[in-house]
Design a protein around this motif. Structure first.
Motif, mmCIF file in Angstrom:
data_model
loop_
_atom_site.group_PDB
_atom_site.id
_atom_site.type_symbol
_atom_site.label_atom_id
_atom_site.label_comp_id
_atom_site.label_asym_id
_atom_site.label_seq_id
_atom_site.Cartn_x
_atom_site.Cartn_y
_atom_site.Cartn_z
ATOM 1 N N HIS A 101 0.836 -1.198 0.000
ATOM 2 C CA HIS A 101 0.000 0.000 0.000
ATOM 3 C C HIS A 101 0.870 1.247 0.000
ATOM 4 O O HIS A 101 1.894 1.314 0.676
ATOM 5 N N THR A 102 0.453 2.247 -0.765
ATOM 6 C CA THR A 102 1.135 3.538 -0.763
ATOM 7 C C THR A 102 0.117 4.655 -0.903
ATOM 8 O O THR A 102 -0.921 4.490 -1.546
ATOM 9 N N TRP A 103 0.430 5.791 -0.264
ATOM 10 C CA TRP A 103 -0.373 6.998 -0.459
ATOM 11 C C TRP A 103 0.289 7.918 -1.474
ATOM 12 O O TRP A 103 -0.237 8.983 -1.775
ATOM 13 N N LEU A 108 6.685 7.852 -0.703
ATOM 14 C CA LEU A 108 6.983 7.090 -1.919
ATOM 15 C C LEU A 108 8.234 7.633 -2.592
ATOM 16 O O LEU A 108 9.074 6.866 -3.079
ATOM 17 N N LYS A 109 8.382 8.946 -2.615
ATOM 18 C CA LYS A 109 9.568 9.542 -3.235
ATOM 19 C C LYS A 109 10.841 9.087 -2.523
ATOM 20 O O LYS A 109 11.860 8.791 -3.178
ATOM 21 N N TYR A 146 4.787 5.233 -10.364
ATOM 22 C CA TYR A 146 5.313 4.277 -9.395
ATOM 23 C C TYR A 146 4.212 3.625 -8.549
ATOM 24 O O TYR A 146 4.514 2.894 -7.616
ATOM 25 N N GLY A 147 2.967 3.876 -8.879
ATOM 26 C CA GLY A 147 1.880 3.248 -8.143
ATOM 27 C C GLY A 147 0.617 3.228 -8.978
ATOM 28 O O GLY A 147 0.431 4.056 -9.880
ATOM 29 N N ILE A 148 -0.253 2.251 -8.707
ATOM 30 C CA ILE A 148 -1.533 2.138 -9.397
ATOM 31 C C ILE A 148 -2.647 2.361 -8.376
ATOM 32 O O ILE A 148 -2.751 1.629 -7.386
ATOM 33 N N PRO A 149 -3.490 3.365 -8.586
ATOM 34 C CA PRO A 149 -4.520 3.683 -7.595
ATOM 35 C C PRO A 149 -5.662 2.676 -7.593
ATOM 36 O O PRO A 149 -5.972 2.068 -8.619
ATOM 37 N N PHE A 150 -6.260 2.494 -6.432
ATOM 38 C CA PHE A 150 -7.507 1.753 -6.342
ATOM 39 C C PHE A 150 -8.596 2.613 -5.722
ATOM 40 O O PHE A 150 -9.739 2.189 -5.610
ATOM 41 N N ASP A 151 -8.244 3.824 -5.331
ATOM 42 C CA ASP A 151 -9.184 4.725 -4.672
ATOM 43 C C ASP A 151 -8.697 6.147 -4.870
ATOM 44 O O ASP A 151 -7.490 6.391 -4.971
ATOM 45 N N GLY A 323 -3.199 3.442 -3.161
ATOM 46 C CA GLY A 323 -2.682 2.776 -4.346
ATOM 47 C C GLY A 323 -1.772 1.635 -3.951
ATOM 48 O O GLY A 323 -1.533 1.384 -2.761
ATOM 49 N N HIS A 324 -1.283 0.932 -4.935
ATOM 50 C CA HIS A 324 -0.328 -0.149 -4.727
ATOM 51 C C HIS A 324 0.945 0.136 -5.510
ATOM 52 O O HIS A 324 0.885 0.555 -6.672
ATOM 53 N N ALA A 325 2.069 -0.099 -4.879
ATOM 54 C CA ALA A 325 3.363 -0.025 -5.536
ATOM 55 C C ALA A 325 4.031 -1.395 -5.456
ATOM 56 O O ALA A 325 3.595 -2.264 -4.691
ATOM 57 N N LEU A 326 5.078 -1.580 -6.244
ATOM 58 C CA LEU A 326 5.818 -2.838 -6.252
ATOM 59 C C LEU A 326 7.272 -2.593 -5.860
ATOM 60 O O LEU A 326 7.852 -1.568 -6.217
ATOM 61 N N ARG A 327 7.843 -3.555 -5.163
ATOM 62 C CA ARG A 327 9.275 -3.472 -4.895
ATOM 63 C C ARG A 327 10.031 -3.613 -6.217
ATOM 64 O O ARG A 327 9.551 -4.233 -7.177
#
Length: 430
Positions: A101-103, A108-109, A146-151, A323-327
């Motif tokens: 999970h990421t905001w 994230l930066k 760097y992330g895909i939102p779900f909300d 959103g979701h990010a990946l390692r």
């Protein structure tokens, strides 16, 4: 930030990012399952513990596994504050979960700058290009995704139509002077104009942030962060406008000790009809009904007013989502899972069953609540977007915004002192 479970982020997590069951906090990273040759195990970290989203997300994970029999989703579920603490430690260790999970924004930066996050710009283009543009804003850094939102959502005023009518307010105000006039009319009618959770300073931050956007313009907030300088006239003016509101004594009795989601807190004061307004995100109606009774058809929504003479406009919005990010180096199965989660079918299910706002335009038909439709229309028509400041900025500066604005509202800091405190903190973080 110290939010309780049903505070702004806690509730967003509860309604939109629920997890699927607690697992051990094991080492992160996709690997081969020793019990099933050729099986890839993906760790998915999310941040909530409540229903109905918990079961909805669990079912979605099982559905993905059924479609991808060589993939297993291993879920690590943590409460909001515990998650942030654990992720801070993992970031320092240099190893993040496969999917997390990421905001977006400052945290994230930091993770991207450390080389820990996968650049999704190319691998997700086929489906990410179709998502609501404003929903992707928090996850775009240097034009890379760097992330895909779900909300996604925005902060605005939720108000009691019956109390507005009692005070003789025919339409929600569209200007700051009109808003202050409405506050005066509500007080004259014996109505508490605004509920505020003064104990949780992020709630007051919303006012200063929006006023800064309206006076200095939405781009000024990012520029001030980059320049380590919040002493410009637009920021001081934002504080002066907020002080003018505070001087009208618009908030409920005891607001400085009030929480957000408790039975005697901000949301309940509006939900029980004891206050006419609150400045809050799109989750407000559910929390009002949970903490109080809820207003039903008497509940309305309007965007934060424009400030006369300011550089900002009423179509520039303040908010955020999940959103979701990946390692970095996460397996292809993790990208596939993001695509599955960002599909129209999944988004419709999330909208219908968990109350989130759609990030896939085709899923909007599942949105039936009139107020949430109004929020969605604002988001679709936005001409500028600002992520929550305590997420957009690096952690220490984000916290200082909350603390300093809280002090202004409590009467212990002046507008100029707020600007000076933010500048001092920004410089110290460099």
């Amino acid at each position: 930030m110290g939010d309780p479970a049903l505070s702004r982020r806690g509730f967003l997590a509860a309604s939109a990012a629920a997890g699927l069951g607690i697992t051990a906090l094991s080492a992160c990273g996709g690997d081969s399952d020793g019990g099933a040759s050729g099986t890839t195990t993906i760790e998915w970290w999310n941040i909530s513990t409540t229903q109905p989203a918990k079961d909805v997300w669990a079912a979605l994970a099982r559905k993905f596994e059924k479609r991808n029999p060589t993939v297993r989703i291993k879920i690590v579920q943590l409460e909001n504050d515990a998650y942030k603490s654990k992720m801070t430690a993992l970031t320092a260790s240099g190893k993040l979960p496969d999917i997390f999970h990421t905001w977006g924004g400052g945290v994230l930066k930091q993770q991207v700058d450390a080389g820990l996050v996968e650049d999704l710009t190319g691998s997700t283009k086929a489906f990410a290009d179709g998502l609501l543009p404003v929903a992707k804003e928090p996850y775009l850094l240097d034009d890379k995704l760097y992330g895909i939102p779900f909300d996604i959502g925005m902060v605005g005023f939720w108000y009691n139509k019956a109390l507005f009518e009692k005070a003789g307010i025919a339409e929600p105000p569209t200007t700051w002077s009109g808003f202050l006039d409405a506050v005066g009319k509500l007080k004259a009618a014996g109505v508490t104009p605004i509920a505020l959770a003064g104990k949780e300073t992020w709630t007051g931050m919303y006012y200063w942030a929006y006023l800064a956007m309206r006076t200095a313009g939405v781009d000024a907030l990012a520029k001030a962060d980059a320049d380590d300088d919040f002493t410009g006239p637009g920021f001081v003016e934002a504080g002066e406008h907020l002080k003018a509101l505070v001087d009208l004594e618009p908030f409920q009795k005891g607001f400085l000790g009030a929480s957000y989601s408790t039975p005697t807190g901000q949301a309940a004061a509006v939900g029980n009809g004891k206050a006419a307004m609150e400045l809050m995100g799109q989750w407000a109606p559910v929390v009002q009904a949970d903490a109080g009774k809820g207003l039903g058809d008497d509940l309305g929504f309007f965007p934060f007013p424009a400030v006369e003479g300011g550089r900002g406009t009423i179509t520039e919005v303040f908010g955020g989502g999940g959103g979701h990010a990946l390692r970095r180096g996460a397996p292809q199965a993790a990208v596939d899972f993001l695509e599955f989660f960002a599909s129209e079918t999944t988004d419709r299910e999330l909208v219908e069953k968990t109350g989130v706002l759609p990030v896939v335009p085709a899923a909007e038909k599942a949105l039936t609540d009139a107020n949430l439709q109004a929020v969605q229309e604002q988001l679709k028509g936005t001409t500028g977007f600002q992520l929550y400041l305590d997420q957009a900025y690096a952690p220490a500066l984000g916290q200082e915004v909350n603390t300093s604005v809280g002090a202004l509202i409590a009467g212990s800091k002046s507008p100029g002192q707020v600007a000076e405190s933010l500048t001092k903190t920004a410089k110290e973080e460099q």
